[in-house]
Design a protein around this motif. Structure first.
Motif, PDB file in Angstrom:
ATOM      1  N   GLY A 138       0.810  -1.200   0.000  1.00 50.96           N
ATOM      2  CA  GLY A 138       0.000   0.000   0.000  1.00 50.96           C
ATOM      3  C   GLY A 138       0.849   1.257   0.000  1.00 50.96           C
ATOM      4  N   ARG A 139       0.180   2.374   0.027  1.00 48.69           N
ATOM      5  CA  ARG A 139       0.863   3.671  -0.046  1.00 48.69           C
ATOM      6  C   ARG A 139       1.188   4.266   1.316  1.00 48.69           C
ATOM      7  NH1 ARG A 139       2.215   4.684  -5.549  1.00 48.69           N
ATOM      8  NH2 ARG A 139       0.569   3.755  -6.812  1.00 48.69           N
ATOM      9  N   LEU A 140       0.373   3.929   2.323  1.00 49.90           N
ATOM     10  CA  LEU A 140       0.539   4.519   3.654  1.00 49.90           C
ATOM     11  C   LEU A 140       0.782   3.414   4.674  1.00 49.90           C
ATOM     12  CD1 LEU A 140       0.419   7.097   5.441  1.00 49.90           C
ATOM     13  CD2 LEU A 140      -2.015   6.618   5.766  1.00 49.90           C
ATOM     14  N   ILE A 141       2.002   3.370   5.171  1.00 51.41           N
ATOM     15  CA  ILE A 141       2.393   2.396   6.181  1.00 51.41           C
ATOM     16  C   ILE A 141       2.709   3.162   7.463  1.00 51.41           C
ATOM     17  CG2 ILE A 141       4.063   0.613   6.815  1.00 51.41           C
ATOM     18  CD1 ILE A 141       4.583   0.186   3.826  1.00 51.41           C
ATOM     19  N   THR A 142       2.159   2.712   8.574  1.00 51.03           N
ATOM     20  CA  THR A 142       2.462   3.352   9.851  1.00 51.03           C
ATOM     21  C   THR A 142       3.489   2.527  10.620  1.00 51.03           C
ATOM     22  OG1 THR A 142       0.272   4.367  10.028  1.00 51.03           O
ATOM     23  CG2 THR A 142       1.527   4.126  12.064  1.00 51.03           C
ATOM     24  N   ALA A 143       4.569   3.183  11.013  1.00 46.01           N
ATOM     25  CA  ALA A 143       5.547   2.576  11.919  1.00 46.01           C
ATOM     26  C   ALA A 143       5.016   2.784  13.325  1.00 46.01           C
ATOM     27  CB  ALA A 143       6.919   3.217  11.741  1.00 46.01           C
ATOM     28  N   MET A 144       4.312   1.795  13.849  1.00 43.77           N
ATOM     29  CA  MET A 144       3.483   2.016  15.033  1.00 43.77           C
ATOM     30  C   MET A 144       4.281   1.988  16.335  1.00 43.77           C
ATOM     31  SD  MET A 144       1.268  -1.529  15.180  1.00 43.77           S
ATOM     32  CE  MET A 144       0.366  -1.047  16.660  1.00 43.77           C
ATOM     33  N   VAL A 145       3.770   2.762  17.292  1.00 43.95           N
ATOM     34  CA  VAL A 145       4.343   2.783  18.631  1.00 43.95           C
ATOM     35  C   VAL A 145       3.958   1.499  19.363  1.00 43.95           C
ATOM     36  CG1 VAL A 145       4.225   5.313  18.726  1.00 43.95           C
ATOM     37  CG2 VAL A 145       2.361   3.936  19.720  1.00 43.95           C
ATOM     38  N   TYR A 183      -7.456   1.168  15.534  1.00 43.37           N
ATOM     39  CA  TYR A 183      -7.483   2.617  15.311  1.00 43.37           C
ATOM     40  C   TYR A 183      -6.674   2.995  14.071  1.00 43.37           C
ATOM     41  CZ  TYR A 183      -5.811   7.426  16.077  1.00 43.37           C
ATOM     42  OH  TYR A 183      -5.441   8.747  15.922  1.00 43.37           O
ATOM     43  N   LEU A 184      -5.499   2.425  13.924  1.00 45.59           N
ATOM     44  CA  LEU A 184      -4.637   2.784  12.789  1.00 45.59           C
ATOM     45  C   LEU A 184      -5.209   2.284  11.470  1.00 45.59           C
ATOM     46  CD1 LEU A 184      -1.119   2.169  14.367  1.00 45.59           C
ATOM     47  CD2 LEU A 184      -2.194   4.372  13.852  1.00 45.59           C
ATOM     48  N   ILE A 185      -5.857   1.128  11.503  1.00 48.70           N
ATOM     49  CA  ILE A 185      -6.431   0.584  10.268  1.00 48.70           C
ATOM     50  C   ILE A 185      -7.761   1.255   9.937  1.00 48.70           C
ATOM     51  CG2 ILE A 185      -7.362  -1.491   9.178  1.00 48.70           C
ATOM     52  CD1 ILE A 185      -5.370  -3.099  10.983  1.00 48.70           C
ATOM     53  N   ASP A 186      -8.648   1.316  10.905  1.00 55.90           N
ATOM     54  CA  ASP A 186     -10.019   1.765  10.648  1.00 55.90           C
ATOM     55  C   ASP A 186     -10.146   3.285  10.589  1.00 55.90           C
ATOM     56  OD1 ASP A 186     -10.740  -0.914  10.691  1.00 55.90           O
ATOM     57  OD2 ASP A 186     -11.284  -0.871  12.819  1.00 55.90           O
ATOM     58  N   GLU A 187      -9.463   3.988  11.500  1.00 54.82           N
ATOM     59  CA  GLU A 187      -9.631   5.441  11.555  1.00 54.82           C
ATOM     60  C   GLU A 187      -8.553   6.199  10.784  1.00 54.82           C
ATOM     61  OE1 GLU A 187     -10.745   7.311  15.222  1.00 54.82           O
ATOM     62  OE2 GLU A 187     -11.371   5.393  16.106  1.00 54.82           O
ATOM     63  N   GLN A 188      -7.321   5.709  10.813  1.00 53.66           N
ATOM     64  CA  GLN A 188      -6.228   6.435  10.162  1.00 53.66           C
ATOM     65  C   GLN A 188      -5.836   5.850   8.801  1.00 53.66           C
ATOM     66  OE1 GLN A 188      -5.468   9.275  11.099  1.00 53.66           O
ATOM     67  NE2 GLN A 188      -6.227   9.337  13.194  1.00 53.66           N
ATOM     68  N   GLN A 189      -6.537   4.786   8.382  1.00 58.26           N
ATOM     69  CA  GLN A 189      -6.446   4.262   7.016  1.00 58.26           C
ATOM     70  C   GLN A 189      -5.060   3.746   6.623  1.00 58.26           C
ATOM     71  OE1 GLN A 189      -8.183   7.143   4.304  1.00 58.26           O
ATOM     72  NE2 GLN A 189      -9.988   7.422   5.583  1.00 58.26           N
ATOM     73  N   SER A 190      -4.346   3.176   7.590  1.00 57.22           N
ATOM     74  CA  SER A 190      -3.053   2.566   7.288  1.00 57.22           C
ATOM     75  C   SER A 190      -3.259   1.311   6.446  1.00 57.22           C
ATOM     76  CB  SER A 190      -2.321   2.181   8.577  1.00 57.22           C
ATOM     77  OG  SER A 190      -2.006   3.319   9.344  1.00 57.22           O
ATOM     78  N   ASP A 191      -2.432   1.157   5.421  1.00 59.27           N
ATOM     79  CA  ASP A 191      -2.486  -0.037   4.577  1.00 59.27           C
ATOM     80  C   ASP A 191      -1.673  -1.180   5.174  1.00 59.27           C
ATOM     81  OD1 ASP A 191      -3.988   1.237   2.456  1.00 59.27           O
ATOM     82  OD2 ASP A 191      -2.139   2.315   1.945  1.00 59.27           O
ATOM     83  N   ILE A 203      -2.626  11.857  11.809  1.00 54.31           N
ATOM     84  CA  ILE A 203      -3.177  12.520  10.609  1.00 54.31           C
ATOM     85  C   ILE A 203      -3.134  11.575   9.406  1.00 54.31           C
ATOM     86  CG2 ILE A 203      -2.814  14.945  11.261  1.00 54.31           C
ATOM     87  CD1 ILE A 203      -0.149  14.843   9.671  1.00 54.31           C
ATOM     88  N   GLY A 204      -3.334  10.303   9.672  1.00 53.47           N
ATOM     89  CA  GLY A 204      -3.300   9.323   8.593  1.00 53.47           C
ATOM     90  C   GLY A 204      -4.348   9.561   7.517  1.00 53.47           C
ATOM     91  N   LYS A 205      -5.562   9.876   7.926  1.00 52.98           N
ATOM     92  CA  LYS A 205      -6.636  10.127   6.944  1.00 52.98           C
ATOM     93  C   LYS A 205      -6.264  11.273   6.018  1.00 52.98           C
ATOM     94  CE  LYS A 205      -9.597  10.619  10.250  1.00 52.98           C
ATOM     95  NZ  LYS A 205     -10.819  10.923  11.047  1.00 52.98           N
ATOM     96  N   GLU A 206      -5.712  12.335   6.600  1.00 54.36           N
ATOM     97  CA  GLU A 206      -5.327  13.496   5.803  1.00 54.36           C
ATOM     98  C   GLU A 206      -4.170  13.150   4.868  1.00 54.36           C
ATOM     99  OE1 GLU A 206      -7.222  14.902   9.629  1.00 54.36           O
ATOM    100  OE2 GLU A 206      -5.806  13.350   9.036  1.00 54.36           O
ATOM    101  N   MET A 207      -3.228  12.357   5.350  1.00 48.37           N
ATOM    102  CA  MET A 207      -2.113  11.940   4.502  1.00 48.37           C
ATOM    103  C   MET A 207      -2.602  11.081   3.344  1.00 48.37           C
ATOM    104  SD  MET A 207       0.862  11.144   7.331  1.00 48.37           S
ATOM    105  CE  MET A 207       2.141  10.905   6.089  1.00 48.37           C
ATOM    106  N   LYS A 208      -3.560  10.219   3.617  1.00 52.16           N
ATOM    107  CA  LYS A 208      -4.149   9.393   2.549  1.00 52.16           C
ATOM    108  C   LYS A 208      -4.825  10.275   1.501  1.00 52.16           C
ATOM    109  CE  LYS A 208      -4.331   4.938   1.677  1.00 52.16           C
ATOM    110  NZ  LYS A 208      -5.145   4.042   2.490  1.00 52.16           N
ATOM    111  N   SER A 209      -5.480  11.334   1.940  1.00 53.89           N
ATOM    112  CA  SER A 209      -6.098  12.267   0.991  1.00 53.89           C
ATOM    113  C   SER A 209      -5.041  12.952   0.133  1.00 53.89           C
ATOM    114  CB  SER A 209      -6.922  13.324   1.744  1.00 53.89           C
ATOM    115  OG  SER A 209      -8.028  12.738   2.379  1.00 53.89           O
ATOM    116  N   MET A 210      -3.918  13.341   0.756  1.00 56.73           N
ATOM    117  CA  MET A 210      -2.814  13.957   0.005  1.00 56.73           C
ATOM    118  C   MET A 210      -2.274  12.998  -1.041  1.00 56.73           C
ATOM    119  SD  MET A 210       0.879  15.302   1.475  1.00 56.73           S
ATOM    120  CE  MET A 210       1.432  13.623   1.863  1.00 56.73           C
ATOM    121  N   ILE A 211      -2.035  11.767  -0.639  1.00 56.85           N
ATOM    122  CA  ILE A 211      -1.498  10.764  -1.553  1.00 56.85           C
ATOM    123  C   ILE A 211      -2.474  10.500  -2.687  1.00 56.85           C
ATOM    124  CG2 ILE A 211      -0.869   8.322  -1.746  1.00 56.85           C
ATOM    125  CD1 ILE A 211       0.186   8.586   1.205  1.00 56.85           C
ATOM    126  N   ASN A 212      -3.747  10.316  -2.347  1.00 58.02           N
ATOM    127  CA  ASN A 212      -4.749  10.021  -3.377  1.00 58.02           C
ATOM    128  C   ASN A 212      -4.921  11.186  -4.343  1.00 58.02           C
ATOM    129  OD1 ASN A 212      -5.236   7.444  -2.402  1.00 58.02           O
ATOM    130  ND2 ASN A 212      -6.955   8.068  -1.113  1.00 58.02           N
TER     131      ASN A 212
END
Length: 291
Positions: A4-11, A31-39, A211-220
């Motif tokens: 995917g395009r957005l990967i989160t290096a999670m805490v 939370y990271l998958i459902d709300e912040q849209q991490s792939d 700000i994962g959702k916003e980053m996904k919008s930027m990428i898209n």
């Protein structure tokens, strides 16, 4: 494999005694998958405090992530270190637990030669059958994986991608010379959009915790050809990208993003020594970033 395009290096969430908080770990995955849209999610990378999370904890975290996520996102296990034999052992154990891929940081402190780097990554990759992602972060490791070395490593069948925190010149060289299908990810949130512009595939991010959702919008927006809109997103998000690492002094990751998550009601606790929690002043600065 496409991560995917957005990967989160999670805490890694800790409780008040700085032990792994297993209930909060499951909640953070959701939370990271459902709300912040991490792939995809990196478990026990440096943002996950890998230097102070022991092997037993790491393996249990890998297993818990695979079991809880159930294929909703790819699970990438941080198994790299500056000890090749130890990295091989941990990588093989992670593979047995069903992770989708490995993230291998450049051997820190030792400062191996380019040939040493090549042989290190080659040995680990050949010890497993799952995909491997290289991780180049010179500011933390003290060594740069030169573009020619990354390009050479890209010829190894299961070395499929790199997370590179060097400048866009280096990313450009890798994109131009790597094996077909090799994916280049920026490891620096501030260069997420510039990386896409030079042919990168996406971002392995820290800021995507909040700000994962916003980053996904930027990428898209960029991928859909709306470059102006993508640039506007980048401009809006840049203060957060920068602020999480310069708040207001340079505070080592992941203390700032953990504080940001706690402010958002996603309880992940503090950090283990030798890291320390943010100061009151730094906390106020982070709160101002989140609005």
């Amino acid at each position: 494999m496409d991560f995917g395009r957005l990967i989160t290096a999670m805490v890694t969430p800790f409780d008040e005694q700085l032990q792994v908080d297993w209930a909060q770990f499951d909640k953070l995955l959701d939370y990271l998958i459902d709300e912040q849209q991490s792939d995809s999610l990196v478990v026990c990378g440096t943002t996950g405090e890998s230097p102070t999370v022991n092997d037993e904890e790491k393996l249990r975290l890998f297993e818990a992530a695979v079991k809880h996520v159930e294929g909703r996102a790819k699970i990438i296990a941080g198994t790299g270190s500056n000890n090749t034999a130890h990295s091989i052992h941990l990588s093989q154990e992670a593979e047995k637990l069903g992770v989708d891929a490995l993230l291998l940081v450049a051997p820190y402190y030792s400062k191996p030669s380019q040939e040493g780097l090549y042989q290190h990554f080659k040995a680990i990759a050949e010890s497993v059958s799952i995909p491997v992602i290289l991780y180049n972060v010179p500011g933390r490791t003290g060594v740069n994986i030169d573009p020619d070395t990354t390009i050479r490593l890209s010829q190894i069948p299961n070395i499929v991608a790199t997370k590179d925190c060097a400048d866009t010149d280096q990313l450009t060289q890798i994109v131009a010379g790597a094996a077909p299908g090799f994916l280049v990810y920026s490891g620096d949130d501030t260069t997420a959009l510039p990386a896409l512009a030079v042919g990168g595939h996406g971002i392995i991010s820290v800021a995507s915790h909040v700000i994962g959702k916003e980053m996904k919008s930027m990428i898209n927006s960029y991928l859909q050809g709306n470059v102006k809109e993508a640039a506007e997103w980048h401009g809006k998000l840049l203060p957060v990208f920068r602020g999480l690492f310069f708040c207001p002094h340079r505070v080592p990751n992941p203390a700032p993003v953990k504080h940001a998550l706690n402010l958002r009601g996603v309880q992940v606790g503090g950090v283990r020594l030798p890291l320390v929690n943010v100061t009151e002043q730094e906390g106020q600065f982070i709160a101002s970033l989140l609005g």
